[in-house]
Design a protein around this motif. Structure first.
Motif, PDB file in Angstrom:
ATOM      1  N   GLY A 221       2.252   2.168  -3.323  1.00  0.00           N
ATOM      2  CA  GLY A 221       1.334   2.521  -4.399  1.00  0.00           C
ATOM      3  C   GLY A 221       0.685   1.379  -5.143  1.00  0.00           C
TER       4      GLY A 221
ATOM      5  N   SER B  37       0.900  -4.144 -13.450  1.00  0.00           N
ATOM      6  CA  SER B  37       0.753  -2.754 -13.016  1.00  0.00           C
ATOM      7  C   SER B  37       1.878  -2.340 -12.085  1.00  0.00           C
ATOM      8  CB  SER B  37      -0.599  -2.567 -12.310  1.00  0.00           C
ATOM      9  OG  SER B  37      -1.674  -2.847 -13.170  1.00  0.00           O
TER      10      SER B  37
ATOM     11  N   SER C  47       0.813  -1.205   0.000  1.00  0.00           N
ATOM     12  CA  SER C  47       0.000   0.000   0.000  1.00  0.00           C
ATOM     13  C   SER C  47       0.849   1.258   0.000  1.00  0.00           C
ATOM     14  CB  SER C  47      -0.942   0.000   1.218  1.00  0.00           C
ATOM     15  OG  SER C  47      -1.822   1.105   1.167  1.00  0.00           O
TER      16      SER C  47
ATOM     17  N   GLN D  13      -2.135  -0.765  -6.125  1.00  0.00           N
ATOM     18  CA  GLN D  13      -3.560  -0.453  -6.058  1.00  0.00           C
ATOM     19  C   GLN D  13      -4.379  -1.706  -5.760  1.00  0.00           C
ATOM     20  OE1 GLN D  13      -4.761   2.837  -6.336  1.00  0.00           O
ATOM     21  NE2 GLN D  13      -2.546   3.197  -6.189  1.00  0.00           N
TER      22      GLN D  13
ATOM     23  N   GLN E 290      -2.261  -7.166 -11.261  1.00  0.00           N
ATOM     24  CA  GLN E 290      -1.496  -6.565 -10.169  1.00  0.00           C
ATOM     25  C   GLN E 290       0.005  -6.655 -10.436  1.00  0.00           C
ATOM     26  OE1 GLN E 290      -2.689  -4.717  -7.967  1.00  0.00           O
ATOM     27  NE2 GLN E 290      -4.860  -5.235  -7.948  1.00  0.00           N
TER      28      GLN E 290
END
Length: 224
Positions: free
Chosen positions: A118, A142, A115, A120, A139
């Motif tokens: 960053g 990204s 978290s 998400q 995930q």
């Protein structure tokens, strides 16, 4: 609801050990249950780098479905995310970010680390939920793209036979994962986005994406 903490200097929580499946087992202990799988060398390579660990001493459980917590820990390890330059005014808890987390669980530090860096993830994340192929792939891609600043290159769209089953928010990440040769389609051209992803397949994606990063380093900033 996520809680925002003021970051100051070195974090004491950075010293907490990171594991893939909940306990820390020596990386030198070979996995006895991967000898007959095609990606044995990839898993052993990741193990030697401390990126993957087993579910118990000597066992990787390649066919088990990966949980959200395991997937997040694996992504945190692969992207080398940490809290080394961070300190909080109040010691953080996983539940400050994810209401269904367990602050005493092995994965608590991984959730905080993700978290703060960053990644998400939904606030209502269930760490014990089994992850689908599209969830893990999204995930992973990204996070890796963001933290390794991958160079922007033009990629031809990939024809995915079951693209109608993809969650719209994940479609771009999945497309790029296939174009990067991180993920692959089956013989019928399907991705099976809603299917559960095994620990072995997740590890293979991790290996493949790190190989892609090595082959495509971020551009060096030009001096003005």
């Amino acid at each position: 609801m996520k809680t925002t903490f003021k970051m100051i200097t070195l974090s004491t929580v950075a010293a907490l050990s990171l594991t893939f499946a909940g306990q820390s087992f020596a990386a030198s202990s070979p996995f006895s249950d991967i000898s007959n799988i095609a990606i044995k060398d990839k898993i052993e390579s990741l193990q030697s780098e401390g990126i993957v660990q087993g579910v118990s001493s000597g066992l990787f459980a390649p066919n088990d479905t990966i949980t959200a917590a395991q997937g997040i820990q694996l992504i945190v390890n692969a992207a080398d995310l940490n809290l080394a330059l961070v300190r909080f005014q109040v010691e953080p808890k996983a539940t400050d970010y994810y209401e269904h987390a367990n602050n005493e669980a092995w994965y608590a530090n991984a959730l905080i680390t993700a978290s703060v860096n960053g990644v998400q993830l939904p606030a209502d994340l269930d760490p014990d939920q089994k992850w689908t192929r599209e969830e893990f792939t999204h995930q992973l891609i990204s996070t890796i793209e963001a933290h390794f600043d991958l160079p922007k290159i033009k990629l031809a769209p990939v024809q995915i036979a079951d693209s109608a089953e993809l969650t719209i928010d994940y479609e771009g990440s999945v497309q790029r994962a296939i174009a990067y040769k991180v993920a692959k389609l089956d013989d019928q051209g399907n991705f099976d986005p809603k299917g559960e992803i095994s620990r072995a397949e997740a590890a293979e994606q991790i290996f493949n994406v790190l190989e892609y990063v090595k082959a495509h380093p971020a551009p060096t900033p030009q001096a003005e």
